[in-house]
Design an enzyme around this catalytic site. Structure first.
Site, PDB file in Angstrom:
ATOM      1  N   SER A  26       0.988  -1.106   0.018  1.00  0.00           N
ATOM      2  CA  SER A  26       0.084  -0.088   0.003  1.00  0.00           C
ATOM      3  C   SER A  26       0.897   1.126   0.004  1.00  0.00           C
ATOM      4  O   SER A  26       1.433   1.365  -1.081  1.00  0.00           O
ATOM      5  CB  SER A  26      -0.987  -0.026   1.079  1.00  0.00           C
ATOM      6  OG  SER A  26      -2.039   0.773   0.922  1.00  0.00           O
ATOM      7  N   ASP A  66     -10.146  -5.635  -3.324  1.00  0.00           N
ATOM      8  CA  ASP A  66      -9.741  -4.564  -2.364  1.00  0.00           C
ATOM      9  C   ASP A  66     -10.623  -3.459  -2.180  1.00  0.00           C
ATOM     10  O   ASP A  66     -10.928  -3.021  -3.377  1.00  0.00           O
ATOM     11  CB  ASP A  66      -8.229  -4.130  -3.096  1.00  0.00           C
ATOM     12  CG  ASP A  66      -7.318  -3.332  -2.132  1.00  0.00           C
ATOM     13  OD1 ASP A  66      -7.838  -2.276  -1.637  1.00  0.00           O
ATOM     14  OD2 ASP A  66      -6.301  -3.588  -1.939  1.00  0.00           O
ATOM     15  N   HIS A 103      -7.153  -6.017   0.922  1.00  0.00           N
ATOM     16  CA  HIS A 103      -5.996  -5.441   1.060  1.00  0.00           C
ATOM     17  C   HIS A 103      -5.401  -5.626   2.582  1.00  0.00           C
ATOM     18  O   HIS A 103      -5.040  -4.784   3.305  1.00  0.00           O
ATOM     19  CB  HIS A 103      -6.652  -3.671   1.346  1.00  0.00           C
ATOM     20  CG  HIS A 103      -5.570  -2.537   1.119  1.00  0.00           C
ATOM     21  ND1 HIS A 103      -5.129  -2.208  -0.031  1.00  0.00           N
ATOM     22  CD2 HIS A 103      -4.918  -1.879   1.983  1.00  0.00           C
ATOM     23  CE1 HIS A 103      -4.036  -1.476   0.163  1.00  0.00           C
ATOM     24  NE2 HIS A 103      -4.119  -1.133   1.345  1.00  0.00           N
TER      25      HIS A 103
END
Length: 279
Positions: free
Chosen positions: A148, A224, A257
């Site tokens: 991320s 995600d 995620h």
């Protein structure tokens, strides 16, 4: 520079250790973790840097990803820095995506952040030298990856320092921070209104002029929750195709995620780096 041991555990024949030190770059006490594989007992081994995402510390990847098994198999040392400077005198924000835990791997130029928030300098200079001086690390064979916000950091540092970070990969990276809310908020706070300075911390911009010889691996989950709003992978994929940057971008049905996703594909990523760093 003195290291203060915090914790240490045996794991898959190697050692996971956590250390504190006083940072001249951030002006704070910084904490990081190192997984040294069993091969490091006989001599220097390749080094792989893992940069974590928003709100995370060294602990997230070391405790949740299961990286130690594959790192021990390939003889790879893995370093996990923190995601920002921390402490009572360090500026912060009530939101999770700005301030402590959200350093975005850049050098802030705007007050009040500019005094401490210099995470790119900290990782590439100070912590790099600290690892070289204190661990059996082969600093001529380094790779970098992250998740991320950390994927953003890994990509940008690879493009800026390809001779240092020879291999690169990422999980669900923010590849175009100048075009998404997370990046727009952080960049405005840390380095001011939109300007050419933003481009220096945007992988989509960097790849257009700083292509590398590395083959980049990226994995992202199709489930995600940030895919369409914060990640927008097509922008980076198109930029790599246009610039000729070698890239394998894999999309995975059903994955989000989270560290369940990261743990699923962690072995692939370590093997990817091992192949490049042992060549």
């Amino acid at each position: 520079m003195t290291l203060t041991p915090v914790s240490s555990w045996a794991s898959f024949g190697g050692t996971l250790s956590v250390h504190d030190h006083e940072s001249a770059v951030t002006g704070t006490t910084m904490r990081f973790a190192v997984y040294s594989p069993p091969q490091a007992k006989k001599g220097p081994v390749p080094v792989l840097w893992y940069l974590s995402g928003l709100t995370c510390t060294w602990a997230n990847v070391m405790e949740k990803s299961g990286l130690q098994r594959t790192a021990s198999e390939h003889g790879i040392m893995i370093i996990a820095p923190d995601t920002s400077p921390r402490g009572p005198d360090v500026p912060d924000d009530d939101a999770y995506d700005l301030g402590q835990g959200a350093g975005f791997y850049l050098t802030a130029t705007e007050a009040p952040w500019d005094k401490h928030y210099r995470m790119d300098q900290y990782i590439t200079r100070e912590l790099n030298a600290l690892v070289a001086a204190n661990f059996p690390a082969d600093m001529k064979r380094q790779g970098i990856f992250g998740h991320s916000m950390g994927g953003h950091g890994a990509l940008t540092l690879h493009f800026k320092y390809p001779d240092t970070y020879r291999s690169c990969s990422a999980f669900s990276p923010i590849t175009s921070p100048s075009r998404v809310p997370w990046g727009e908020k952080a960049f405005t706070a840390y380095i001011g209104p939109p300007s050419i300075a933003w481009e220096q911390y945007d992988a989509t911009e960097l790849v257009q002029t700083r292509q590398t010889d590395a083959h980049i691996l990226i994995d992202t989950g199709k489930a995600d929750q940030f895919l369409e709003t914060q990640l927008k992978p097509d922008i980076f994929i198109d930029a790599c195709e246009t610039s000729g940057q070698a890239l394998t971008y894999r999309m995975h049905e059903g994955y989000g995620h989270d560290y369940y996703f990261i743990a699923t594909f962690m072995s692939d990523h370590i093997a990817h780096h091992a192949k490049a760093l042992k060549a």
